[in-house]
Scaffold this active site. Sequence first.
Site, PDB file in Angstrom:
ATOM      1  N   THR A  82       0.875  -1.120   0.009  1.00  0.00           N
ATOM      2  CA  THR A  82       0.160   0.257  -0.116  1.00  0.00           C
ATOM      3  C   THR A  82       0.826   1.400  -0.171  1.00  0.00           C
ATOM      4  O   THR A  82       1.777   1.282   0.854  1.00  0.00           O
ATOM      5  CB  THR A  82      -1.224   0.000   1.137  1.00  0.00           C
ATOM      6  OG1 THR A  82      -1.817  -0.958   0.952  1.00  0.00           O
ATOM      7  CG2 THR A  82      -1.687   1.173   1.454  1.00  0.00           C
ATOM      8  N   GLU A 133       9.823  -3.772  -2.518  1.00  0.00           N
ATOM      9  CA  GLU A 133      10.523  -5.351  -1.708  1.00  0.00           C
ATOM     10  C   GLU A 133      11.451  -6.055  -2.610  1.00  0.00           C
ATOM     11  O   GLU A 133      10.895  -6.409  -3.601  1.00  0.00           O
ATOM     12  CB  GLU A 133       8.902  -6.029  -1.595  1.00  0.00           C
ATOM     13  CG  GLU A 133       8.151  -5.474  -0.368  1.00  0.00           C
ATOM     14  CD  GLU A 133       6.942  -6.010  -0.241  1.00  0.00           C
ATOM     15  OE1 GLU A 133       6.330  -6.713  -1.161  1.00  0.00           O
ATOM     16  OE2 GLU A 133       6.332  -5.725   0.772  1.00  0.00           O
ATOM     17  N   ASN A 137       6.606 -11.892   0.353  1.00  0.00           N
ATOM     18  CA  ASN A 137       5.003 -11.947   0.022  1.00  0.00           C
ATOM     19  C   ASN A 137       4.574 -13.347   0.371  1.00  0.00           C
ATOM     20  O   ASN A 137       3.347 -13.275   0.100  1.00  0.00           O
ATOM     21  CB  ASN A 137       4.773 -11.153  -0.997  1.00  0.00           C
ATOM     22  CG  ASN A 137       4.993  -9.607  -1.044  1.00  0.00           C
ATOM     23  OD1 ASN A 137       4.028  -9.171  -0.424  1.00  0.00           O
ATOM     24  ND2 ASN A 137       5.840  -9.309  -1.763  1.00  0.00           N
TER      25      ASN A 137
END
Lengths: 209, 276
Positions: free
Chosen positions: B1, B114, B271
């Site tokens: 986000t 990431e 993730n």
Amino acid sequence: ERTIPAAKQKYVPTAGSYPKGFLVGTSHAGVKASNTSNDDITMVVSDRPCTAGGVFTKNIFKAAPVQVSRRSLKQMANEGFRGVIVNSGCANAVTGKLGLEHAHIMARETDQCFGDVPGDEVPPRTLIMSTGVIGQRLPIDKITAAIPKAHGALGSSHEHWLNAAKAICTTDTFPKLLSRTFRLPSHPDTEYSIAGMTKGAGMIHPNMA
Amino acid sequence: TLLGIICTDVKIAPSAVDSMLRYATNRTFNCISIDGDTSTNDTVTLFANGAAAPEGIQPLNLPPSLKPAPEAKNAASPSSPVQKDPPNRDTQAFTAVLSSFMTDLAKLVVRDGEGATKFVTIRVRSDISYFVAKRAAVSIARSALVKTALYGKDANWGRILCAIGYAPSIMHDTGLPIIRSIGEGHARLVEPERMSVSFVPADGSEELKLVVRGEPEVVDEGRAKEILEMEDLEILVRLDDGPAPEGRERKTQHEAVFWTCDFSHEYVTINGDYRT
């Protein structure tokens, strides 16, 4: 305490010029159970009512804080706001009616810190943001307990701003904080400031309006 | 986000703040991609309290005759936040500051993608419109295969062309005004045989041409590897999609810039185990 990778340290400012009248504070709520010490509540407020604008995701599953903040901005016609309250660790997204209620409670709880509590018929003067895991309910009691602590920690120093930029992080490896001064052509003797913090490392392909 | 909070002590009229923020967002936070997923929570707010403004000064405003541009038109003509006359000098100056500031913030997000090891600027030039250029840039930025090649330091320009080739709006969005204006005969805007792709090194040295007008160059793999070893990289795409005859210099070019990163094993590790 999170450690910033050596390669990223050059992006973290050691000083800044922050806009007058804004205060920031953080506190620890432990929204994500595994977070036992890092601050995860951030409050950014103006010492006077201010103009506010927002752009929001166009994803049709808009999280509760997105829905509540959008409605507040519309109802208040972008004026009379005091600031924003943010939690990291839980997105309060896809959480149904209770999620909307929780977002509303976060805003009201922050409004109460300023003493002037509007009735329920008036929209909150605080915007809300949440970030973290989708599809889980907010631990609202932990958050409401931490909001007055964030208010108690308000300040305007570089350290305050940097701590705030850290507290909104999730999988981010470094806090993203910038500030700048500038002048406007019609009155060049006046120096203005702009400061901003952002977070995001994954689930990033924004499409906001 | 993505979350963003921006505060300034300028005085801004409530009726103008959303337009300013939208305008700046279209060329900044809406031009980044890490993994191609749009969150349920993305929000950027702008607060302006006027605390530094001299007493009695008027808030920054858009001239009353002007209305914020509808979104589709904004995308087609992003050089101005409004439709007609230019806004006053202060508004224009502040909008420029805000856009530049938000660009720098947006780039920081990409730098922290990431698992990312590279910061990639995708610059696409079109003779026809910003809209066409942006859609091509987005398609490259979302391609997992382009991004894994960048991670592996593989100058796989074929994947870049492939990603441009399936960008849906280039082939199919003929209902949009910008496409209709060039006529039915030009519904297919991008001709593979006119397209060029280069890597532009971050150190200012000469660009490495990979494809020129649809024809592959003999790539110096050693030089390509050198460029791909750098943390920052630019991919430059010239669509050469205008009606002008081949080889003639274009007078006007529309340029879309998008920022992205590579895609590594670490992204999957992070993730694959996020909820806990």
